[in-house]
Design an enzyme around this catalytic site. Sequence first.
Site, PDB file in Angstrom:
ATOM      1  N   GLY A 130       0.912  -1.179  -0.334  1.00 62.17           N
ATOM      2  CA  GLY A 130       0.375  -0.445   0.215  1.00 62.17           C
ATOM      3  C   GLY A 130       1.240   1.756  -0.054  1.00 62.17           C
TER       4      GLY A 130
ATOM      5  N   GLY B  62       1.852   5.239   1.721  1.00 71.05           N
ATOM      6  CA  GLY B  62       1.930   5.932   3.112  1.00 71.05           C
ATOM      7  C   GLY B  62       3.465   5.403   3.863  1.00 71.05           C
TER       8      GLY B  62
ATOM      9  N   GLU C 236      -0.061  -1.265  -7.088  1.00 69.08           N
ATOM     10  CA  GLU C 236      -0.522   0.392  -7.760  1.00 69.08           C
ATOM     11  C   GLU C 236       1.016   1.274  -7.764  1.00 69.08           C
ATOM     12  OE1 GLU C 236      -4.563   0.860  -5.944  1.00 69.08           O
ATOM     13  OE2 GLU C 236      -3.660   0.686  -4.313  1.00 69.08           O
TER      14      GLU C 236
ATOM     15  N   ILE D  14      -6.492   2.095   9.760  1.00 73.09           N
ATOM     16  CA  ILE D  14      -6.827   3.233  10.646  1.00 73.09           C
ATOM     17  C   ILE D  14      -6.924   2.303  12.093  1.00 73.09           C
ATOM     18  CG2 ILE D  14      -8.088   4.448  11.653  1.00 73.09           C
ATOM     19  CD1 ILE D  14      -8.348   5.510   8.179  1.00 73.09           C
TER      20      ILE D  14
ATOM     21  N   ASN E  83      -9.246   8.477   3.651  1.00 76.53           N
ATOM     22  CA  ASN E  83      -8.529   9.041   2.053  1.00 76.53           C
ATOM     23  C   ASN E  83      -9.262   7.908   0.606  1.00 76.53           C
ATOM     24  OD1 ASN E  83      -6.279  10.511   2.930  1.00 76.53           O
ATOM     25  ND2 ASN E  83      -5.422   8.070   3.397  1.00 76.53           N
TER      26      ASN E  83
ATOM     27  N   GLY F 123      -7.219   1.211  -3.194  1.00 75.38           N
ATOM     28  CA  GLY F 123      -6.584  -0.675  -3.734  1.00 75.38           C
ATOM     29  C   GLY F 123      -6.600  -1.557  -2.756  1.00 75.38           C
TER      30      GLY F 123
ATOM     31  N   LYS G  99      -2.360   8.720  17.891  1.00 73.10           N
ATOM     32  CA  LYS G  99      -2.517   9.958  19.295  1.00 73.10           C
ATOM     33  C   LYS G  99      -1.795   9.623  20.277  1.00 73.10           C
ATOM     34  CE  LYS G  99      -5.029  11.343  15.388  1.00 73.10           C
ATOM     35  NZ  LYS G  99      -3.899  12.636  14.340  1.00 73.10           N
TER      36      LYS G  99
HETATM   37  O1  0RQ Z   1      -3.022  10.874  11.250  1.00 72.69           O
HETATM   38  O2  0RQ Z   1      -0.571  12.271  10.515  1.00 72.69           O
HETATM   39  O3  0RQ Z   1      -2.899  13.552  11.959  1.00 72.69           O
HETATM   40  O4  0RQ Z   1      -1.370  12.010  13.100  1.00 72.69           O
HETATM   41  O5  0RQ Z   1      -4.046   8.426  10.440  1.00 72.69           O
HETATM   42  O6  0RQ Z   1      -1.199   7.433   9.936  1.00 72.69           O
HETATM   43  O7  0RQ Z   1       0.244   6.177  11.260  1.00 72.69           O
HETATM   44  O8  0RQ Z   1       0.775   8.192   9.204  1.00 72.69           O
HETATM   45  O9  0RQ Z   1      -0.036   6.206   8.329  1.00 72.69           O
HETATM   46  O10 0RQ Z   1       0.791   6.922   5.997  1.00 72.69           O
HETATM   47  O11 0RQ Z   1       0.931   4.714   6.832  1.00 72.69           O
HETATM   48  O12 0RQ Z   1      -1.648   6.486   6.045  1.00 72.69           O
HETATM   49  C1  0RQ Z   1      -4.798   3.784   6.513  1.00 72.69           C
HETATM   50  C2  0RQ Z   1      -4.179   6.603   5.812  1.00 72.69           C
HETATM   51  C3  0RQ Z   1      -2.730   5.406   6.856  1.00 72.69           C
HETATM   52  C4  0RQ Z   1      -2.943   4.246   4.708  1.00 72.69           C
HETATM   53  C5  0RQ Z   1      -3.550   4.786   6.309  1.00 72.69           C
HETATM   54  C6  0RQ Z   1      -4.213   8.200  11.779  1.00 72.69           C
HETATM   55  C7  0RQ Z   1      -2.926   9.138  12.279  1.00 72.69           C
HETATM   56  C8  0RQ Z   1      -1.794  10.298  11.648  1.00 72.69           C
HETATM   57  C9  0RQ Z   1      -2.126   8.469   9.011  1.00 72.69           C
HETATM   58  P1  0RQ Z   1      -2.147  12.857  11.931  1.00 72.69           P
HETATM   59  P2  0RQ Z   1      -0.059   7.375   9.727  1.00 72.69           P
HETATM   60  P3  0RQ Z   1       0.180   5.772   6.933  1.00 72.69           P
HETATM   61  C10 0RQ Z   1      -3.151   1.656  -1.769  1.00 72.69           C
HETATM   62  C11 0RQ Z   1      -3.810   0.689  -0.700  1.00 72.69           C
HETATM   63  C12 0RQ Z   1      -6.052   2.811   3.094  1.00 72.69           C
HETATM   64  C13 0RQ Z   1      -6.075   2.779   1.684  1.00 72.69           C
HETATM   65  C14 0RQ Z   1      -5.347   1.488   1.324  1.00 72.69           C
HETATM   66  C15 0RQ Z   1      -4.851   4.165   3.945  1.00 72.69           C
HETATM   67  C16 0RQ Z   1      -2.654   9.879  10.257  1.00 72.69           C
HETATM   68  O13 0RQ Z   1      -3.047   3.734   4.161  1.00 72.69           O
HETATM   69  O14 0RQ Z   1      -5.173   5.365   3.238  1.00 72.69           O
HETATM   70  O15 0RQ Z   1      -4.682   0.952   1.934  1.00 72.69           O
HETATM   71  N1  0RQ Z   1      -5.278   3.466   3.581  1.00 72.69           N
HETATM   72  N2  0RQ Z   1      -4.720   1.495  -0.137  1.00 72.69           N
HETATM   73  O16 0RQ Z   1      -2.125   9.339  13.618  1.00 72.69           O
HETATM   74  C17 0RQ Z   1      -7.760   7.888  15.038  1.00 72.69           C
HETATM   75  C18 0RQ Z   1      -7.004   5.599  14.640  1.00 72.69           C
HETATM   76  C19 0RQ Z   1      -6.332   5.950  13.699  1.00 72.69           C
HETATM   77  C20 0RQ Z   1      -5.959   6.869  13.296  1.00 72.69           C
HETATM   78  C21 0RQ Z   1      -4.364   6.243  12.198  1.00 72.69           C
HETATM   79  N3  0RQ Z   1      -7.489   4.478  14.917  1.00 72.69           N
HETATM   80  N4  0RQ Z   1      -8.283   6.484  15.056  1.00 72.69           N
HETATM   81  N5  0RQ Z   1      -6.272   8.119  13.448  1.00 72.69           N
HETATM   82  N6  0RQ Z   1      -4.650   7.625  12.424  1.00 72.69           N
HETATM   83  N7  0RQ Z   1      -4.792   4.919  13.221  1.00 72.69           N
HETATM   84  C22 0RQ Z   1      -2.904   2.850  -2.010  1.00 72.69           C
HETATM   85  C23 0RQ Z   1      -4.359   3.018  -3.192  1.00 72.69           C
HETATM   86  O17 0RQ Z   1      -5.213   2.937  -3.175  1.00 72.69           O
HETATM   87  C24 0RQ Z   1      -3.549   4.463  -4.068  1.00 72.69           C
END
Ligand code: 0RQ
Length: 495
Positions: free
Chosen positions: A258, A260, A284, A355, A375, A379, A399
């Site tokens: 994925g 990030g 992807e 998440i 977001n 995929g 957090k």
């Molecule tokens: O927020 O920056 O404000 O603190 O979510 O979290 O830990 O930096 O993780 O950048 O790897 O993103 C799932 C969003 C993770 C992403 C997700 C808050 C956390 C932070 C981001 P802040 P991290 P990442 C390929 C496959 C879905 C689509 C997918 C995603 C922010 O990987 O969009 O997988 N995935 N696609 O603090 C409240 C919780 C939380 C939370 C994290 N439990 N409650 N806030 N955060 N957990 C891509 C494509 O398809 C194009």
Amino acid sequence: MPFKVLTPEEAASHIFHGATVAFSGFTPAGSPKVVSKAIADKAKKEQEAGREFKIGMITGASTGDSLDGELARANAVKFRTPYQSNKDMRGAINNGHVEYFDMHLSGLAQEMRYGFFGAIDVAIIEAADITPNGEVVLTSGVGISPTAAKLAKKVIIELNSNHPKFIKGLHDIYQPLDPPYRKSIPVYSPDARIGDPVLRIDPSKIMGIVETNAPDEVGGFAPVDEVTQKIGDNVADFLAGELKKGTIPSEFLPIQSGVGNIANAVLGSLGKNPGIPPFKMYTEVIQDAVVELMKNGDITFASGCSLTVSPEVLKNDIYGNFDFFKDKLVLRPQEISNNPEIVRQLGLITINTAIEADIFGNINSTHVLGTKMMNGIGGSGDFTRNSFLSIFTCPSVAKGGSISAIVPMVSHEDHSEHSVKVIITEQGVADLRGKSPRQRAEAIIENCVHPDYKETLRDYLMVTSGHPQTPQALDKVFNMHSEFLTSGDMRNTKW
Ligand code: 0RQ
């Protein structure tokens, strides 16, 4: 060249209030950058004159700030699909200004062809090159461009000289036939090429060309920290162990990863682990870490939908050494890069980020506290459900520890317990294969939950119905979420 050179404003004059506009690219890679700004300016002018101006927006995935950011700030979007990650667009969605529908990325192009979105009025396509008969060399992302260009009544080309013309051949453009005539898609290995290096667009639909040299607006990654490093190492050690046990074939299997910060760290760990042989990717998004691993020989081939790499990596590493990379990379439309049929055929190991997960293995990838869109599913569903082995990673807490990423029941469900095989946090690995819900709960609490929350979740199991199949206390199942909303800390949860 039979095509008119247009100013961005002239191009934007083709976009009218209520138009459905489809955009090229996938992530900020290959998405339009100048006509979008002109559309936002037009929207502001129209609104100042007291006239409504909003468009429907279909993209490949997320885009850059010049597209999502500009249009969101101009309040110029009526509806939007699919994945997005711009903070202003996210804000506009969460405050109700934009109707957002979140879709599996592999399904979008075919649903456009099926007519589920109505007519596509205009497609705006970024190109590295175009011939007088409409043969287009795309840039760093393919997304839905083939379908958008085919369906749209009018096409506008953003000809971007930031991408050299010699990248012709990087793309493999293939569109399946639609039911009832569809045939299997002949991608039997990640490096298969089954289509055309160029996108052929009916020249009579091309309204003109807007010239630019703006780079892709790909942001950097947070540096790998202790937590993301540990998650990455846990994933790599787990896969090396499975390979040794023989549950993964000795040749290894192609990887999807994925997007990030966490995904970037995981790839770094895979490259460094001596127990993992050089591998191929069928994914992807091709991120910076992939390029680094290719240079070291740890990744031998990457098939993707976009080169979502920082501008320096794109310019210096990939375009600067194109002779090295040209036979190791291919970019495909998202309905092929993410195609469930191909994912199952190739037997992918898929690694995506959650998440939130629950103690039974259901995953929330999209909503913070069940209501706020982050977001989108992207995929992750295309790959997870159809993989050979599906892994979800996340830090055990968010957090500053006030949120446990593992809860009794996810506040929104994207991937069900039936599709999720392994959950990995910095605490450890829960292998859910062959386990009943009660056994899964034990494995996840023992191996993945943060020490601050182990007791809380063990206590939860004590207050459930104790039902032999799936123990739940329906009146308490969201107590951890409610506690966070009331006191700001899930650690205060009482059952
Ligand atoms: O927020 O920056 O404000 O603190 O979510 O979290 O830990 O930096 O993780 O950048 O790897 O993103 C799932 C969003 C993770 C992403 C997700 C808050 C956390 C932070 C981001 P802040 P991290 P990442 C390929 C496959 C879905 C689509 C997918 C995603 C922010 O990987 O969009 O997988 N995935 N696609 O603090 C409240 C919780 C939380 C939370 C994290 N439990 N409650 N806030 N955060 N957990 C891509 C494509 O398809 C194009």
